[in-house]
Scaffold this motif. Structure first.
Motif, PDB file in Angstrom:
ATOM      1  N   VAL A  54       0.712  -1.113   0.228  1.00 39.61           N
ATOM      2  CA  VAL A  54      -0.068  -0.018   0.020  1.00 39.61           C
ATOM      3  C   VAL A  54       0.721   1.079   0.094  1.00 39.61           C
ATOM      4  O   VAL A  54       1.942   1.220   0.313  1.00 39.61           O
ATOM      5  CB  VAL A  54      -0.912  -0.091   1.253  1.00 39.61           C
ATOM      6  N   TRP A  55       0.148   2.363  -0.404  1.00 44.36           N
ATOM      7  CA  TRP A  55       1.079   3.842  -0.082  1.00 44.36           C
ATOM      8  C   TRP A  55       0.570   4.271   1.129  1.00 44.36           C
ATOM      9  O   TRP A  55      -0.441   4.378   1.477  1.00 44.36           O
ATOM     10  CB  TRP A  55       0.526   4.686  -1.473  1.00 44.36           C
ATOM     11  N   ALA A  56       1.814   4.704   1.599  1.00 44.37           N
ATOM     12  CA  ALA A  56       1.559   5.524   2.919  1.00 44.37           C
ATOM     13  C   ALA A  56       1.963   7.009   2.694  1.00 44.37           C
ATOM     14  O   ALA A  56       3.182   7.266   2.635  1.00 44.37           O
ATOM     15  CB  ALA A  56       2.353   4.981   4.032  1.00 44.37           C
ATOM     16  N   CYS A  57       1.086   7.852   2.717  1.00 41.68           N
ATOM     17  CA  CYS A  57       1.435   9.268   2.564  1.00 41.68           C
ATOM     18  C   CYS A  57       1.325  10.142   3.721  1.00 41.68           C
ATOM     19  O   CYS A  57       0.094  10.017   4.463  1.00 41.68           O
ATOM     20  CB  CYS A  57       0.299   9.737   1.545  1.00 41.68           C
ATOM     21  N   HIS A  58       2.257  10.794   4.187  1.00 41.70           N
ATOM     22  CA  HIS A  58       2.067  11.255   5.457  1.00 41.70           C
ATOM     23  C   HIS A  58       2.972  12.872   5.421  1.00 41.70           C
ATOM     24  O   HIS A  58       3.859  13.096   4.733  1.00 41.70           O
ATOM     25  CB  HIS A  58       2.996  10.452   6.433  1.00 41.70           C
ATOM     26  N   ASP A  59       2.486  13.799   6.448  1.00 47.45           N
ATOM     27  CA  ASP A  59       3.041  15.067   6.599  1.00 47.45           C
ATOM     28  C   ASP A  59       3.278  15.153   8.097  1.00 47.45           C
ATOM     29  O   ASP A  59       3.359  14.165   8.665  1.00 47.45           O
ATOM     30  CB  ASP A  59       2.178  16.003   6.050  1.00 47.45           C
ATOM     31  N   GLY A  60       3.434  16.236   8.531  1.00 44.10           N
ATOM     32  CA  GLY A  60       3.370  16.575   9.961  1.00 44.10           C
ATOM     33  C   GLY A  60       2.293  16.183  10.905  1.00 44.10           C
ATOM     34  O   GLY A  60       2.477  16.137  12.050  1.00 44.10           O
ATOM     35  N   ARG A  61       1.186  15.887  10.195  1.00 45.41           N
ATOM     36  CA  ARG A  61      -0.122  15.797  11.229  1.00 45.41           C
ATOM     37  C   ARG A  61      -0.769  14.606  10.898  1.00 45.41           C
ATOM     38  O   ARG A  61      -1.512  13.819  11.733  1.00 45.41           O
ATOM     39  CB  ARG A  61      -0.998  17.067  10.995  1.00 45.41           C
ATOM     40  N   HIS A  62      -0.993  14.021   9.664  1.00 46.46           N
ATOM     41  CA  HIS A  62      -1.722  12.993   9.249  1.00 46.46           C
ATOM     42  C   HIS A  62      -0.892  11.869   8.505  1.00 46.46           C
ATOM     43  O   HIS A  62       0.122  11.980   7.828  1.00 46.46           O
ATOM     44  CB  HIS A  62      -3.089  13.337   8.356  1.00 46.46           C
ATOM     45  N   VAL A  63      -1.429  10.666   8.507  1.00 46.16           N
ATOM     46  CA  VAL A  63      -0.801   9.572   7.848  1.00 46.16           C
ATOM     47  C   VAL A  63      -1.989   8.966   7.219  1.00 46.16           C
ATOM     48  O   VAL A  63      -2.865   8.429   7.543  1.00 46.16           O
ATOM     49  CB  VAL A  63      -0.195   8.502   8.703  1.00 46.16           C
ATOM     50  N   ARG A  64      -2.023   9.141   5.761  1.00 49.68           N
ATOM     51  CA  ARG A  64      -3.165   8.467   4.884  1.00 49.68           C
ATOM     52  C   ARG A  64      -2.619   7.231   4.346  1.00 49.68           C
ATOM     53  O   ARG A  64      -1.463   7.237   3.643  1.00 49.68           O
ATOM     54  CB  ARG A  64      -3.473   9.446   3.929  1.00 49.68           C
TER      55      ARG A  64
END
Length: 575
Positions: free
Chosen positions: A418-428
């Motif tokens: 799967v693809w894990a897209c993340h920034d400083g607040r959320h992980v999608r």
């Protein structure tokens, strides 16, 4: 008086040419240069003072015809040729060729070729050539005796290497280079197919491509390579370019975003190359975009269209722009930093590239941009949120690891990527076809985030659902008295209450609901909150429910009862 040696050389060149010698071989044999041979053949293709079969042989060797046999008699420079019927009459300067039907009429200076069906019309100084060009065969070549086989194989679409391999099985002793030369001499020439120049509407398309930028020499004296990102509007040809050290997805997206901000609008489509920062699976028909590029296109309301793999001319405008920027702006320059190079490029855009005169459109680029600007889509209110994406494999416990923390996914994606897209607040978490699976708050390293519904029902322990859920199930399956007893248990037992409530639900399998309801009311009056005390009260009543046993009246192994009627004497049973 002409030079006798020079005349002999010219005659010898013509003679060797009629024999089928190449210019290279003729020059080597006569000791002259190839340019000399080519010059004499071009300026005087026929030897002076000769006509008839000598001139005809050179033509017939190229045309694939056979020169007639010379007769013994010739008058006034006229050569007479044999025919199948009778000896033709000769006229001044006319050579007559045999035909299949009748004797042709000769005119001054006209040579008539044989025809099969009808007699061609002849004009002064002209000859009717065959419809198709016969193969050019050098008798000294090793391919001469295999000419028909080579041409037939080439017509079928076989390559020169394949033809050479097949000839080796047939006894061919020549080289592969000989086969290549033979195919080059017999190559059919056809007019090139013109390129189609596509006309793009205003605001329709922006093309994007990478090239190499100028070198950067930092404060330590190291030379670092830079990557030049060029964006061009297909209608007005206005340019935006910037350089970076990397070609990752973050730099690629920020470059396109800066281009939209520079143009003060968004185009309907964006044509890109099949670089890994933009496309994870190239395809001619339905390429799979990088998740970040997909979200970027959704944020700006545009459509990213990768061109076909290995066909760069599908984005020819930006291909030319990359070379223009490299040669005009960056050639011969070195910069101390990337920021310095970008500052120079943006100044060059405003002063040079925006004011260039476009040769095809016959207008200045900045004037065409003012016309196109009204057709661009408006910019969104905010910039695209920066995030990073990683391809991860789901663990056997249904979680993926992202920078040391663990996040749950639906159970059907266990052991898949799967693809894990993340920034400083959320992980999608998204599937490989970019379908969103879960959204988690960012966790610290070592922490785990498990969303509701991501644990399979068979792996859910009932006490985990909480006391409130258990009390609702007790009231539905047993009654309000049992719920009242459960509430007293929650108040008195606290953390141990869920397991006790689970035991109360479990009693429903062996006892009737009315009995459990009576015992729970009795336990409330006695102040009992222990599961064992409740179970003892049920045993005192002794009305443990006997589970109903199902009986089958019909089965494939059991005979129907009516078949036994003739064996039973009902008079004995009922006198």
């Amino acid at each position: 008086m002409a030079n006798y040696k020079q005349v002999n050389v010219i005659d010898r060149i013509q003679q060797l040419y009629r024999q089928g010698r190449s210019q290279r071989a003729s020059a080597a044999e006569l000791g002259v240069s190839r340019n000399t041979v080519a010059r004499y053949l071009a300026s005087n293709p026929e030897p002076p003072g000769q006509t008839g079969c000598h001139s005809t042989q050179a033509a017939t060797k190229e045309k694939g015809t056979t020169c007639p046999v010379l007769s013994d008699e010739a008058t006034h420079g006229v050569a007479q040729f044999e025919t199948d019927s009778a000896e033709p009459e000769a006229t001044h300067g006319v050579a007559q060729f045999e035909t299949d039907s009748a004797e042709p009429e000769a005119t001054h200076g006209v040579a008539q070729f044989e025809s099969v069906s009808a007699e061609p019309e002849a004009t002064h100084g002209s000859a009717v050539a065959p419809a198709s060009r016969p193969p050019v065969v050098d008798k000294r070549s090793g391919c001469a005796q295999y000419a028909s086989e080579i041409l037939a194989a080439h017509a079928q679409g076989l390559s020169g290497r394949r033809i050479y391999q097949d000839l080796g099985d047939a006894g061919f002793t020549g080289s592969y280079a000989s086969v290549k030369r033979f195919l080059q001499r017999n190559r059919e020439t056809s007019p090139p197919v013109p390129f189609r120049r596509l006309i793009k509407l205003a605001g329709q398309e922006m093309q994007v491509d990478y090239g190499q930028g100028a070198w950067v020499r930092d404060e330590r004296g190291r030379r670092r390579k830079t990557h030049l990102l060029c964006c061009v509007l297909s209608f007005s040809r206005r340019i935006y370019c910037e350089v970076s050290y990397r070609q990752d997805s973050e730099s690629f997206i920020r470059g396109m975003e800066n281009a939209f901000r520079h143009f003060c609008g968004v185009t309907a489509t964006v044509v890109i190359d099949n670089l890994k920062a933009g496309v994870i699976r190239p395809c001619n028909f339905d390429p799979v975009l990088n998740p970040k590029c997909h979200d970027f296109a959704m944020h700006y309301g545009t459509c990213i269209l990768p061109c076909r793999p290995r066909i760069p001319w599908h984005k020819g405008r930006v291909e030319n722009v990359v070379g223009y920027v490299q040669n005009n702006a960056l050639a011969g320059r070195t910069f101390p930093s990337v920021n310095a190079q970008n500052t120079f490029l943006w100044t060059w855009q405003d002063k040079v590239s925006d004011h260039r005169f476009h040769g095809t459109e016959k207008r200045h680029v900045i004037d065409m941009f003012h016309e196109e600007k009204a057709s661009l889509q408006p910019l969104p209110a905010s910039i695209f949120a920066a995030f990073s994406e990683e391809l991860r494999k789901v663990h056997s416990d249904g979680h993926v690891e992202v920078q040391g923390a663990y996040y749950s996914v639906p159970p059907e994606y266990t052991s898949q990527e799967v693809w894990a897209c993340h920034d400083g607040r959320h992980v999608r978490i998204m599937s490989k076809d970019l379908k969103e699976l879960a959204l988690h708050a960012r966790q610290e390293r070592g922490r785990t985030s498990t969303a509701a519904g991501h644990v399979p029902p068979v792996k859910v322990y009932l006490p985990e659902r909480g006391s409130h859920w258990l009390l609702e199930q007790i009231e539905k399956s047993i009654g309000p008295g049992a719920r009242a007893w459960g509430e007293t248990v929650v108040l008195s037992r606290q953390a141990a209450a869920p397991k006790v409530l689970h035991g109360l639900l479990h009693l429903r399998k062996a006892h009737a609901a009315a009995t459990i309801e009576f015992v729970c009311n009795l336990a409330i009056t006695r102040g009992e909150t222990c599961y064992q005390a409740l179970k003892a009260l049920l045993e005192e009543r002794g009305d443990k429910r006997q589970p109903a046993l199902p009986f089958q009246s019909e089965h494939e192994l059991i005979r129907p009862l009516k078949e036994y009627n003739h064996l039973i004497d009902y008079k004995d049973i009922f006198p």
